[in-house]
Write an enzyme that holds these catalytic residues in place. Structure first.
Site, short mmCIF file in Angstrom:
data_model
loop_
_atom_site.label_atom_id
_atom_site.label_comp_id
_atom_site.label_asym_id
_atom_site.label_seq_id
_atom_site.Cartn_x
_atom_site.Cartn_y
_atom_site.Cartn_z
N ARG A 30 0.81 -1.22 0.00
CA ARG A 30 0.00 0.00 0.00
C ARG A 30 0.85 1.28 0.00
O ARG A 30 0.32 2.38 -0.13
CB ARG A 30 -0.97 -0.02 1.20
CG ARG A 30 -2.10 -1.03 1.01
CD ARG A 30 -2.84 -1.32 2.31
NE ARG A 30 -2.14 -2.29 3.15
CZ ARG A 30 -2.51 -2.64 4.37
NH1 ARG A 30 -3.58 -2.08 4.91
NH2 ARG A 30 -1.82 -3.53 5.05
N LYS A 55 8.93 -0.90 2.89
CA LYS A 55 8.16 -0.03 3.80
C LYS A 55 8.91 0.33 5.07
O LYS A 55 8.91 1.48 5.49
CB LYS A 55 6.83 -0.70 4.16
CG LYS A 55 6.04 0.11 5.18
CD LYS A 55 4.63 -0.38 5.33
CE LYS A 55 4.56 -1.72 6.02
NZ LYS A 55 3.15 -2.13 6.23
N THR A 109 2.89 -13.13 8.82
CA THR A 109 3.59 -12.81 10.07
C THR A 109 3.94 -14.06 10.89
O THR A 109 4.96 -14.08 11.58
CB THR A 109 2.74 -11.85 10.92
OG1 THR A 109 1.42 -12.39 11.04
CG2 THR A 109 2.66 -10.46 10.31
N ASP A 115 6.72 -1.93 11.27
CA ASP A 115 5.97 -0.80 10.73
C ASP A 115 5.08 -0.12 11.78
O ASP A 115 4.16 0.61 11.43
CB ASP A 115 5.13 -1.24 9.51
CG ASP A 115 4.02 -2.23 9.87
OD1 ASP A 115 4.05 -2.79 10.99
OD2 ASP A 115 3.12 -2.44 9.03
N TYR A 134 31.77 33.29 -4.12
CA TYR A 134 32.05 31.87 -3.91
C TYR A 134 33.43 31.70 -3.29
O TYR A 134 34.41 32.24 -3.78
CB TYR A 134 32.00 31.10 -5.24
CG TYR A 134 32.39 29.64 -5.08
CD1 TYR A 134 31.69 28.82 -4.20
CD2 TYR A 134 33.47 29.11 -5.78
CE1 TYR A 134 32.06 27.48 -4.04
CE2 TYR A 134 33.85 27.77 -5.61
CZ TYR A 134 33.14 26.97 -4.74
OH TYR A 134 33.49 25.67 -4.57
N ALA A 145 31.94 41.69 -3.45
CA ALA A 145 30.79 41.17 -4.18
C ALA A 145 31.23 40.57 -5.50
O ALA A 145 32.06 41.12 -6.21
CB ALA A 145 29.79 42.29 -4.44
C1 UD1 Z 1 -0.85 -7.14 11.34
C2 UD1 Z 1 -1.65 -8.13 12.19
C3 UD1 Z 1 -2.93 -7.44 12.66
C4 UD1 Z 1 -2.58 -6.19 13.43
C5 UD1 Z 1 -1.67 -5.27 12.61
C6 UD1 Z 1 -1.17 -4.16 13.48
C7 UD1 Z 1 -1.31 -10.42 11.38
C8 UD1 Z 1 -1.83 -11.51 10.53
N1 UD1 Z 1 -2.00 -9.27 11.40
O1 UD1 Z 1 -1.61 -6.86 10.18
O2 UD1 Z 1 -3.67 -8.32 13.49
O3 UD1 Z 1 -3.76 -5.51 13.80
O4 UD1 Z 1 -0.53 -5.99 12.11
O5 UD1 Z 1 -0.45 -3.20 12.76
O6 UD1 Z 1 -0.29 -10.59 12.05
N2 UD1 Z 1 5.89 -9.08 7.74
C9 UD1 Z 1 6.92 -10.00 7.55
N3 UD1 Z 1 6.69 -11.11 6.80
C10 UD1 Z 1 5.49 -11.37 6.24
C11 UD1 Z 1 4.43 -10.45 6.43
C12 UD1 Z 1 4.67 -9.32 7.19
O7 UD1 Z 1 8.01 -9.78 8.05
O8 UD1 Z 1 5.38 -12.41 5.58
C13 UD1 Z 1 6.13 -7.87 8.52
C14 UD1 Z 1 5.93 -6.61 7.71
O9 UD1 Z 1 7.16 -6.17 7.18
C15 UD1 Z 1 5.40 -5.63 8.73
C16 UD1 Z 1 4.74 -6.49 9.76
O10 UD1 Z 1 5.19 -7.82 9.56
O11 UD1 Z 1 6.44 -4.90 9.33
C17 UD1 Z 1 3.20 -6.44 9.68
O12 UD1 Z 1 2.80 -6.89 8.41
P1 UD1 Z 1 1.54 -6.27 7.68
O13 UD1 Z 1 1.37 -7.00 6.40
O14 UD1 Z 1 1.61 -4.81 7.66
O15 UD1 Z 1 0.36 -6.76 8.68
P2 UD1 Z 1 -1.04 -6.06 8.90
O16 UD1 Z 1 -1.93 -6.40 7.75
O17 UD1 Z 1 -0.86 -4.64 9.21
CA CA Z 2 0.84 -3.21 9.18
#
Ligand code: UD1
Ligand code: CA
Length: 472
Positions: A17, A24, A81, A104, A366, A380
């Protein structure tokens, strides 16, 4: 060091996004990568090990965050995650407690994370949750009728009634490492995004009767995730407003706290005043009684007491003495060092040069690669021609030198103390001390010259006939 605390920082996601080539977690907030904010906070807990999970743009993320206390572990491809935590655990000690953080969510508080770590040390799965006004897009905390946490449901998988829940998952949790490892090994990607959701371990823990604790906070900014650039800009304002408030209560005058940006650190003495629209980058120090006019950019600059920086200056990696006057419209480039009482005026550029006490370059000039003594007046339009097309050369200008207007000093060159260089001179050879040196064509007066008239053919002789030179 907290003897048994591990940290898994998740930073592998692309951040679709953001619509960006930059991963990000490297987007800057107040001049520092999002993930670096979280790292600074977790370091406050003195963990014994920190694993950072990278994936999208892994090289860039690893290079930007590189530090001796971090291990990087790649998640290839990123599958959610939960998968990220599984990968992180391969690089962390198998015992103790593991705190999971998101790269993030930059403003998470150290106190809240410390609380999660201690709840986990008591054998619980500890979740950081928050009550927010706008839960859209976030995982919701589903509780049983007795109030115990039952599970987390993601926005995309939630039923309408669940979407109405105002308590959200911040993404930060902690648990005994052995339990966490057992749970993430059992995750499946049966959900709307076909990902391994870390959040699914909550239902597993609850089903096993393992204690689940929620630490709930209500400071929304501290749990706000950055998923798009609008959210990033909103957090940036919050951080800037807080920073400005801290400076003001400590005695700095800020014309408008909504119009200042500090992307690094800004240290101010007493009675410092900062006008609107200024940007401070890197490490900036403003000593007592300094003032910065509107719309200046200062990067890695130290400014001495009582110095006035007028409007629209761009100052980069420079040291400025006390009681100087800079600008308006001045540009100081790296390795510039100004002693006390120096004046640098409008449209003057100084690079890799030192100016001694009381020296002045007030207009359109300069100075590059120059060593300038004290009390020099640099006229100048004068410049140091420091670059021959291949190499840079130095100019040395002694104390009390007066350089007239529109001079070209062809470097390498030395100008002796007390010398005066006549306006319009182009000097190539060393300029002796305490003399007047003039190096320009002499003025000529042509007595019988006639101004051409309209419609008359151009004559080639009129200008050369009866020329007479007059010294000026
Ligand atoms: C996640 C949570 C959500 C929570 C939100 C809070 C899950 C499934 N969802 O959603 O419940 O409310 O954060 O901000 O956990 N990342 C990885 N590897 C991956 C996917 C993500 O390292 O395969 C990292 C991303 O870089 C990021 C963080 O995990 O820093 C969160 O990932 P993101 O995809 O933003 O999760 P959300 O949809 O925000
Ligand atoms: Ca997030």
């Amino acid at each position: 060091m907290t003897a048994s605390l591990n940290v898994a920082l998740l930073a592998a996601g692309e951040g679709k996004r953001m619509h960006s080539a930059l991963p990000k977690v490297l987007h800057p907030l107040a001049g520092k990568a999002l993930a670096a904010h979280v790292l600074a906070t977790v370091r406050g807990l003195s963990p014994r090990a920190i694993a950072v999970v990278t994936g999208f743009g892994a090289e860039a993320v690893e290079q930007a965050l590189e530090a001796p206390d971090l291990v990087f572990v790649r998640q290839d491809p990123p599958q959610g995650t939960g998968d990220a935590v599984r990968v992180a655990l391969t690089a962390l000690p198998a015992d103790g407690v593991t705190l999971v953080g998101l790269g993030d969510v930059p403003l998470v508080s150290g106190d809240a994370l410390g609380r999660l770590a201690s709840l986990a040390a008591e054998g619980r799965l500890a979740l950081l949750t928050a009550r927010v006004r706008e839960p859209f897009g976030l995982g919701r905390i589903v509780r049983r009728s007795d109030g115990a946490v039952a599970r987390i449901v993601e926005e995309r998988d939630a039923a309408d009634a669940e979407r109405a829940i105002g308590e959200i998952n911040t993404g930060f949790l902690a648990a005994p490492t052995a339990l966490l490892a057992k749970w993430v090994a059992r995750l499946t990607p049966h959900n709307a995004q076909r990902e391994y959701y870390l959040t699914d371990i909550v239902a597993m823990a609850a089903a096993e009767g393992a204690p689940v604790a929620a630490h709930t906070v209500d400071d929304e900014a501290s749990v706000a995730g950055v998923n798009d650039r609008a959210q990033l800009a909103a957090l940036e304002r919050i951080v800037q407003r807080r920073g400005a408030h801290e400076l003001m209560v400590a005695g700095t005058s800020i014309a408008d706290p909504e119009r200042i940006d500090v992307r690094g650190s800004l240290a101010c003495g007493r009675d410092v005043s900062i006008d609107v629209g200024c940007v401070f980058e890197g490490e900036v120090r403003l000593a007592d009684g300094t003032s910065v006019g509107p719309h200046c950019v200062l990067r890695d600059v130290a400014v001495g007491a009582g110095t006035r920086i007028e409007a629209f200056c761009h100052l980069d990696s420079a040291t400025i003495g006390a009681n100087c006057r800079i600008g308006p419209y001045a540009r100081l480039r790296p390795a510039t060092s100004l002693a006390d009482d120096v004046h640098i005026g409008n449209f003057v550029e100084v690079k890799a040069s030192t100016l001694g006490k009381g020296s002045k370059a007030n207009h359109l000039a300069y100075l590059g690669d120059a060593t300038v003594g004290a009390r020099v007046n640099y006229g100048a339009g004068s410049i140091t021609a420091n670059y021959d097309g291949a190499n840079k050369h130095r100019s040395t200008i002694g104390d009390d030198v007066h350089v007239g207007s529109n001079c070209v000093l062809i470097a390498p060159i030395e100008v002796g103390a007390g010398a005066t260089i006549g306006g319009g001179s182009t000097v190539v050879n060393a300029v002796p001390a305490h003399h007047l040196t003039v190096a320009r064509a002499r003025q000529v007066v042509i007595d019988e010259w006639q101004r051409p008239k309209k419609g008359e053919p151009r004559s080639s002789t009129t200008t050369t006939k009866n020329e007479r030179e007059r010294s000026t």
